[in-house]
Each structure stands twice: as structure tokens, then as C-alpha cells.
Enzyme design. Structure first.
Site, PDB file in Angstrom:
ATOM      1  N   ASP A   1       0.836  -1.209   0.000  1.00  0.00           N
ATOM      2  CA  ASP A   1       0.000   0.000   0.000  1.00  0.00           C
ATOM      3  C   ASP A   1       0.869   1.256   0.000  1.00  0.00           C
ATOM      4  OD1 ASP A   1       0.882  -0.234   2.595  1.00  0.00           O
ATOM      5  OD2 ASP A   1      -1.088  -0.033   3.529  1.00  0.00           O
ATOM      6  N   SER A   2       2.205   1.064   0.102  1.00  0.00           N
ATOM      7  CA  SER A   2       3.128   2.189  -0.100  1.00  0.00           C
ATOM      8  C   SER A   2       2.973   2.743  -1.515  1.00  0.00           C
ATOM      9  CB  SER A   2       4.576   1.740   0.137  1.00  0.00           C
ATOM     10  OG  SER A   2       4.861   0.554  -0.581  1.00  0.00           O
TER      11      SER A   2
ATOM     12  N   ASP B   1      -1.267  -5.937  -0.570  1.00  0.00           N
ATOM     13  CA  ASP B   1      -1.691  -5.365   0.716  1.00  0.00           C
ATOM     14  C   ASP B   1      -3.188  -5.112   0.753  1.00  0.00           C
ATOM     15  OD1 ASP B   1       0.293  -5.112   2.631  1.00  0.00           O
ATOM     16  OD2 ASP B   1       1.046  -3.213   1.831  1.00  0.00           O
TER      17      ASP B   1
ATOM     18  N   LYS C   1      -1.625  -9.306   2.486  1.00  0.00           N
ATOM     19  CA  LYS C   1      -0.928  -8.903   3.716  1.00  0.00           C
ATOM     20  C   LYS C   1      -1.806  -7.901   4.455  1.00  0.00           C
ATOM     21  CE  LYS C   1       2.921  -6.125   3.707  1.00  0.00           C
ATOM     22  NZ  LYS C   1       2.426  -4.953   4.442  1.00  0.00           N
TER      23      LYS C   1
ATOM     24  N   GLU D   1      -1.992  -5.494   8.383  1.00  0.00           N
ATOM     25  CA  GLU D   1      -1.195  -4.978   9.500  1.00  0.00           C
ATOM     26  C   GLU D   1      -1.854  -5.259  10.843  1.00  0.00           C
ATOM     27  OE1 GLU D   1      -0.258  -0.844   8.868  1.00  0.00           O
ATOM     28  OE2 GLU D   1       0.676  -1.256   6.916  1.00  0.00           O
TER      29      GLU D   1
ATOM     30  N   GLU E   1       8.611  -4.615  10.620  1.00  0.00           N
ATOM     31  CA  GLU E   1       9.101  -3.344  10.081  1.00  0.00           C
ATOM     32  C   GLU E   1       9.644  -2.462  11.205  1.00  0.00           C
ATOM     33  OE1 GLU E   1       6.440  -1.287   7.424  1.00  0.00           O
ATOM     34  OE2 GLU E   1       7.724   0.500   7.372  1.00  0.00           O
TER      35      GLU E   1
HETATM   36  O1  KIV Z   1       3.552  -1.240   1.596  1.00  0.00           O
HETATM   37  C1  KIV Z   1       4.732  -1.574   1.777  1.00  0.00           C
HETATM   38  O2  KIV Z   1       5.645  -1.190   1.037  1.00  0.00           O
HETATM   39  C2  KIV Z   1       5.021  -2.451   2.903  1.00  0.00           C
HETATM   40  C3  KIV Z   1       6.446  -2.777   3.171  1.00  0.00           C
HETATM   41  C4  KIV Z   1       7.088  -1.645   3.881  1.00  0.00           C
HETATM   42  C5  KIV Z   1       6.597  -4.030   3.935  1.00  0.00           C
HETATM   43  O3  KIV Z   1       4.131  -2.872   3.574  1.00  0.00           O
END
Ligand code: KIV
Length: 279
Positions: free
Chosen positions: A59-60, A98, A127, A129, A196
Site C-alpha cells: 500500500d506504499s 496489501d 498482507k 497490518e 518493520e
Molecule cells: O507497503 C509496503 O511497502 C510495505 C512494506 C514496507 C513491507 O508494507
């Protein structure tokens, strides 16, 4: 065959056609797992040709590709679009996508709708959190046949609670909480957990206590694998230099130099030449 060559052969064997059992096999065999974020078709083609084991459509993407200040702006629609593009560019890689901010906090139906969209777009796993308040949802997703990667330590979707992008688990009490949350994710069926921005020693403890692999970012060397953001590791994000980051290329400069050369050629009349023209 020397021990080093044997380890390399095992690693290649295990990484080929990476899948969920492959993550566990790599941890058990002591082979480090490499993961990189990827958000678009052309970058995915480069990752596809590389030896990197697997891809995270993180989600980055909201920050890296859309310029938002945090990951809170990512939506399921955004994640789905990018996951589909990456799946087209890297059809042979294992792709984790994500689940974005709040998408798994509004009840089972909404969570499963988001999971379904990401999986239909080409993800092989999702994924999410944290664990507090959604262990049951993790269990339900796994029981539905969808592999789940956990994410603990610095969880950017909680940036407003955490007060910024800070190293987590710095006290003994916080390490205990990290360990118990990692165990909860493992018990809920996660096949791996991202750690992280936590101290190396905390990451080492979690990695030793869990059976499933840990994937670190800013978590030191004692984890089962590493993940970095594509743009960060290739030097496409100038000015971003957190302590944990190593850059492996200066792609920003390569691109800027190429653009300047093109601009010079256009202005001088050198491009297009006869060889770039139709007759
Ligand atoms: O979204 C992302 O890039 C992440 C990584 C930092 C693990 O979740």
C-alpha cells in the site's frame, strides 16, 4: 560440490516457482527470502527477469506512485489496479498484495470483498497490518484458502496512533507484546510475518520463536528474509535515506541523464536522424 555451491543450488531450487510451502522450506533450509515491492507493469517485467523471490504490491503505492504523504490513501480499487498490472508483468512470481487501510476492519463481508478483488486481480496472498481485533478475520481468510502475511512493528496504517514513522519495540515490554502478537498471527494461520522497523535483537527473538518465516524491513539481519521498496533500493527516491536502506543503483540519475540527452538531441536536430525516419 562445496557447501556454498550446495546452498546456492538449494536456494535456486526452492525459489523457483515460489509458493507458500516454499516460504517455510526456505526458512527451514536457512535460505534467505528476497522480496521487493512493485506496483506497475514495466517494473514488474524487470522483477520478473531478476532472481528476487517474490513481490509485494504494497500500500506504499499510495506514496510511491501517487505522491500521497501516507499509506492511508490506498484503497482496494487502487490496490486491485496495481496488482493486476504487476501480475501481467511478472506472471511467474509469487505476488502478495496489501489489504489497504480499514478494508479489513469493517466486518467480515467487506474484508472478504477486498480479499476477493485482490486475488482475482492476480495476487497469490494478501498482507494486513496488526492483529488486535482482527485475528478471527485472518483465520477466516486463511480458512477460505487465501494465504495471509502478517505485518508487525511499525505498521504505517496506524501512523496517527504511533505518532510518526518511528522504530517500534524498543522496550522489553514492547518486545513481549511484539512476540505475543507474532504468535497470535502464526496461530491464526499466517504463513509469514513482516517485521518493520524494530531493533535487530527483537526481530531475532521473534524469528527464533516462530516456526513461520519473518520478512524484515529495518529489522536487521536475523530474520528469514528482507523486503525493500523498489524505488528506494534502486535510487529512484532521492533524498530518502533511512538508516535501514541500502541503494543498489542510481536509477534516478540514469533516467535524468537519458532525458537530458534526448532533449539535447531534439533541440540540436540530431534526433531523429535518417536511421530513425521512414522512407
Ligand atoms: O507497503 C509496503 O511497502 C510495505 C512494506 C514496507 C513491507 O508494507
Amino acid at each position: 560440490m562445496t557447501a556454498v555451491l550446495q546452498a546456492a543450488a538449494t536456494r535456486k531450487e526452492l525459489a523457483r516457482g515460489m509458493n507458500v510451502p516454499g516460504f517455510q522450506e526456505m526458512k527451514d533450509a536457512g535460505c534467505k527470502i528476497s522480496m521487493v515491492t512493485c506496483y506497475d507493469y514495466s517494473s514488474a517485467r524487470a522483477v520478473a527477469e531478476s532472481s528476487v523471490d517474490c513481490i509485494l504490491v504494497g500500500d506504499s503505492v499510495a506514496m510511491t506512485m501517487h505522491g500521497y504523504p501516507t499509506t492511508l490513501s490506498a484503497t482496494t480499487a487502487m490496490m486491485t489496479l496495481h496488482t493486476a498490472a504487476v501480475a501481467r508483468g511478472a506472471p511467474s512470481k509469487f505476488i502478495v498484495a496489501d489489504l489497504p487501510f480499514l478494508s479489513y476492519r469493517k466486518g467480515l463481508k467487506d474484508a472478504m470483498d477486498s480479499v476477493e478483488e485482490l486475488m482475482r486481480a492476480g495476487a497469490h496472498a494478501v498482507k494486513l497490518e496488526g492483529v488486535r481485533g482482527h485475528a478471527e478475520i485472518v483465520r477466516h481468510i486463511v480458512d477460505s484458502g487465501v494465504p495471509v502475511m502478517g505485518h508487525l512493528g511499525l505498521t504505517p496504517q496506524s501512523i496517527n496512533l504511533l505518532g510518526g514513522m518511528k522504530v517500534q519495540a524498543k522496550s522489553d515490554a514492547a518486545v513481549k507484546i511484539l512476540i505475543s502478537q507474532a504468535r497470535e498471527l502464526e496461530a491464526a494461520g499466517c504463513f509469514s510475518v513482516v517485521l518493520e522497523c524494530v531493533p535487530s535483537e527483537a526481530a531475532r527473538k521473534v524469528t527464533e520463536l516462530l516456526k513461520i518465516p519473518t520478512i524484515g524491513i529495518g529489522a536487521g539481519p536475523h530474520v528469514s528474509g528482507q523486503v525493500l521498496v523498489y524505488q528506494d533500493l534502486l535510487g529512484l527516491n532521492p533524498g530518502f535515506k533511512p538508516k535501514f536502506l541500502k541503494t543498489y543503483a542510481n536509477a534516478f540519475e540514469v533516467i535524468r541523464t537519458g532525458l537530458d540527452a534526448y532533449d539535447r538531441d531534439v533541440k540540436s536536430g540530431k534526433f531523429p536522424s535518417e536511421s530513425e525516419s521512414y522512407y
